[in-house]
Design a protein around this motif. Structure first.
Motif, mmCIF file in Angstrom:
data_model
loop_
_atom_site.group_PDB
_atom_site.id
_atom_site.type_symbol
_atom_site.label_atom_id
_atom_site.label_comp_id
_atom_site.label_asym_id
_atom_site.label_seq_id
_atom_site.Cartn_x
_atom_site.Cartn_y
_atom_site.Cartn_z
ATOM 1 N N VAL B 50 0.789 -1.069 -0.039
ATOM 2 C CA VAL B 50 -0.174 -0.050 0.018
ATOM 3 C C VAL B 50 0.998 1.392 -0.106
ATOM 4 N N ASP B 51 0.871 1.734 -1.284
ATOM 5 C CA ASP B 51 1.676 2.999 -1.143
ATOM 6 C C ASP B 51 0.966 4.424 -0.410
ATOM 7 N N ILE B 52 1.541 4.847 0.387
ATOM 8 C CA ILE B 52 1.231 5.830 1.464
ATOM 9 C C ILE B 52 1.727 7.429 0.976
ATOM 10 N N THR B 53 2.464 7.460 -0.047
ATOM 11 C CA THR B 53 3.224 8.614 -0.310
ATOM 12 C C THR B 53 2.374 9.443 -0.781
ATOM 13 N N HIS B 54 1.101 9.208 -1.154
ATOM 14 C CA HIS B 54 0.172 10.368 -1.507
ATOM 15 C C HIS B 54 -0.831 10.674 -0.371
ATOM 16 N N VAL B 55 -0.617 10.216 0.806
ATOM 17 C CA VAL B 55 -1.515 10.613 1.992
ATOM 18 C C VAL B 55 -1.233 11.985 2.433
ATOM 19 N N PRO B 56 -2.325 12.951 2.161
ATOM 20 C CA PRO B 56 -2.100 14.352 2.609
ATOM 21 C C PRO B 56 -1.612 14.392 4.129
ATOM 22 N N GLU B 57 -2.356 13.674 4.750
ATOM 23 C CA GLU B 57 -2.194 14.213 6.471
ATOM 24 C C GLU B 57 -0.797 13.681 6.912
ATOM 25 N N PHE B 58 -0.061 12.961 6.019
ATOM 26 C CA PHE B 58 1.252 12.531 6.675
ATOM 27 C C PHE B 58 2.383 13.327 6.202
ATOM 28 N N GLN B 59 2.005 14.402 5.445
ATOM 29 C CA GLN B 59 2.968 15.361 4.852
ATOM 30 C C GLN B 59 3.454 16.608 5.649
ATOM 31 N N GLY B 60 4.303 17.231 5.344
ATOM 32 C CA GLY B 60 4.665 18.536 5.749
ATOM 33 C C GLY B 60 5.285 18.819 7.179
ATOM 34 N N ILE B 61 5.835 20.078 7.360
ATOM 35 C CA ILE B 61 6.415 20.427 8.562
ATOM 36 C C ILE B 61 5.830 21.587 9.026
ATOM 37 N N ALA B 62 5.300 21.606 10.195
ATOM 38 C CA ALA B 62 4.715 23.121 10.693
ATOM 39 C C ALA B 62 4.786 23.459 11.941
ATOM 40 N N LEU B 63 4.680 24.401 12.477
ATOM 41 C CA LEU B 63 4.722 24.836 14.080
ATOM 42 C C LEU B 63 3.274 24.860 14.318
ATOM 43 N N THR B 64 2.955 24.187 15.268
ATOM 44 C CA THR B 64 1.374 24.035 15.902
ATOM 45 C C THR B 64 1.630 24.648 17.187
ATOM 46 N N GLU B 65 0.400 24.523 17.706
ATOM 47 C CA GLU B 65 0.150 24.923 19.104
ATOM 48 C C GLU B 65 1.019 23.909 20.129
ATOM 49 N N GLU B 66 1.089 22.737 19.848
ATOM 50 C CA GLU B 66 1.591 21.376 20.449
ATOM 51 C C GLU B 66 2.948 21.590 20.372
ATOM 52 N N GLY B 67 3.602 22.161 19.075
ATOM 53 C CA GLY B 67 5.123 22.220 18.885
ATOM 54 C C GLY B 67 5.338 22.261 17.446
ATOM 55 N N LEU B 68 6.477 21.500 17.134
ATOM 56 C CA LEU B 68 7.040 21.339 15.863
ATOM 57 C C LEU B 68 6.594 20.006 15.255
ATOM 58 N N ARG B 69 5.677 19.901 14.133
ATOM 59 C CA ARG B 69 4.867 18.706 13.695
ATOM 60 C C ARG B 69 5.677 18.376 12.590
ATOM 61 N N ILE B 70 6.339 17.083 12.309
ATOM 62 C CA ILE B 70 7.045 16.709 11.264
ATOM 63 C C ILE B 70 6.105 15.716 10.660
ATOM 64 N N GLY B 71 5.688 15.722 9.487
ATOM 65 C CA GLY B 71 4.830 14.529 8.915
ATOM 66 C C GLY B 71 5.726 13.493 8.603
#
Lengths: 159, 290
Positions: B50-71
């Motif tokens: 199962v190729d998951i490379t196009h799953v949008p929820e698992f992408q990206g690096i962002a600063l959130t309220e919780e901290g630094l989120r790295i997909g």
């Protein structure tokens, strides 16, 4: 079940029917006859199969062909021809950077990715960019010199 | 490679549904730098990928309220080059930048490295000293837990077959703390670490004593570990060579290195001492001048 995929190879869109277990390397070499890209270790250590995938160097032995659908691939055949060589190819020739030649296509592709992003790399940056390409003739010194010289040549031709 | 069926998932829900439907014969694939090699070597024979490379929820690096989120799908090259990671978690950027070589860093993902649960993975120690959390997506939704709990043993994670690592989160209170990663292998590129290590160091305002140090090690136990005895020893001690030496000795006791074809346990214990000093000194050197 075979998949029909469309890949932009060296500037031209091509289609192919591929089984899921076919690698991009097998597609390039066996279906499309682009044998400049070499099969070396087949497990991502030697870099002989390096191609540009959306502009970034990757080991084509570790990419499933189905994953290339809709993407752009550049192989050594896309760099230049004998009549119109890429500045890197000319520099490799002038500096004696090709011995047996097996690693050269991968070296050229990794070097192209480096110079595209960084036209004036330091020796350290060149060595890091080529760290994933093994030359078993161990002709690294001349390869590094050739990349340096190609960078200079490309810069002066832009001026 | 043996034949397998291939599906490409376009959402986290679709991915875990496919994995559950074809369990236990299905595996997820992202960068493929580990999985395809093991398939080519005939070590594993999944019937379904199962190729998951196009799953949008698992992408990206962002600063959130919780901290630094790295997909989980962020590649090592992207982690290493990210201005956010370099600013807030420099040891994490350095660790990803030390994985494999350019070609493998452009394919391999942070999540793939972590879930492989190979004891020598380079991405783990820096995330452990920053107390990273793992966010996991499964058929029953999300769960979040300390990253340490992902690692069960060599090549064994706490994920069920139909769960996927979605992201890691470095908590906000640890962002920007002085960290350092170091790795020792037979060469600088394309090497499996004999030992890797990371430290997160805090001192008193005068910079004479450690207040809190977190230290993590890889390739010296069945999983990446924190060196808790060495950490406890360092708290409140003066910043001095003999203290670092003793911390290195205690860290080697926290570890359970083995003899294998790469190095002897004794050599690994020696390296733990050396790398413990290097990462603590490296973190101190990265601090702004007093």
């Amino acid at each position: 079940m075979a998949f029909t995929i469309k890949v932009k190879v060296n500037g031209e869109w091509k289609t192919a029917d591929v089984e899921p277990e076919m690698t991009l390397l097998e597609l390039l070499r066996e279906q499309w006859g682009l044998t400049g890209t070499k099969l070396g270790c087949d497990e991502g250590d030697c870099g002989a199969c390096t191609v540009l995938f959306d502009g970034k160097p990757v080991n084509s032995c570790l990419v499933l062909a189905v994953r290339a659908d809709g993407h752009e691939v550049v192989t050594v055949e896309g760099l230049g021809t004998a009549e119109r060589p890429h500045p890197l190819q000319s520099a490799f020739e002038q500096h004696g950077a090709v011995q047996c030649g097996f690693c050269a296509p991968g070296m050229l592709i990794s070097a192209k990715a480096l110079l595209d992003a960084n036209p004036e790399p330091t020796e350290q940056e060149i060595r890091e960019a080529l760290a994933g390409n093994l030359c078993r003739c161990t002709g690294y010194t001349k390869i590094v010199e050739a990349v340096k010289s190609a960078g200079r040549a490309m810069k002066s031709s832009v001026k | 490679m043996k034949h397998f069926e291939y599906f490409s998932a376009h959402s986290a829900e679709e991915a875990v549904a496919l994995l559950q439907k074809y369990s236990p014969d299905a595996l997820p694939i992202a960068g493929g730098t580990e999985l395809l090699v093991r398939m080519k070597q005939n070590l594993i024979h999944p019937k379904v990928l199962v190729d998951i490379t196009h799953v949008p929820e698992f992408q990206g690096i962002a600063l959130t309220e919780e901290g630094l989120r790295i997909g989980s799908l962020v590649t090592h090259a992207e982690v290493a080059a990210s201005p956010l990671v370099r600013q807030f978690a420099p040891a994490v950027a350095a660790a990803s930048g030390s994985v494999g070589a350019v070609q493998t860093r452009n394919l391999g993902t942070l999540g793939g490295n972590l879930v492989s649960c190979v004891p020598s993975i380079d991405s783990a120690p820096a995330l452990l000293v920053l107390e990273a959390q793992a966010v996991v997506f499964g058929v029953n939704g999300r769960r979040q837990f300390p990253l340490t709990e992902l690692f069960v043993g060599p090549r064994c994670s706490s994920l069920t077959p139909a769960e996927l690592l979605e992201a890691v989160i470095i908590p906000r209170h640890n962002l920007g703390k002085p960290t350092c990663f170091s790795k020792f292998g037979r060469r600088k590129a394309l090497t499996i670490a004999l030992v890797n290590a990371a430290a997160c160091v805090e001192t008193n305002p005068e910079r004479t004593h450690f207040s809190q140090v977190r230290l993590a090690l890889g390739a010296v136990a069945p999983t990446p570990i924190r060196a808790y005895t060495a950490e406890a020893y360092l708290a409140g001690r003066p910043i001095a060579q003999e203290v670092l030496l003793e911390a290195g000795r205690l860290a080697a006791e926290d570890a359970k290195p083995i003899d294998d074809f790469r190095a002897s346990a004794e050599y690994r214990r020696h390296l733990i001492g050396v790398l413990t000093r290097r990462v603590i000194e490296g973190a101190l050197a990265g601090m702004p001048k007093v």
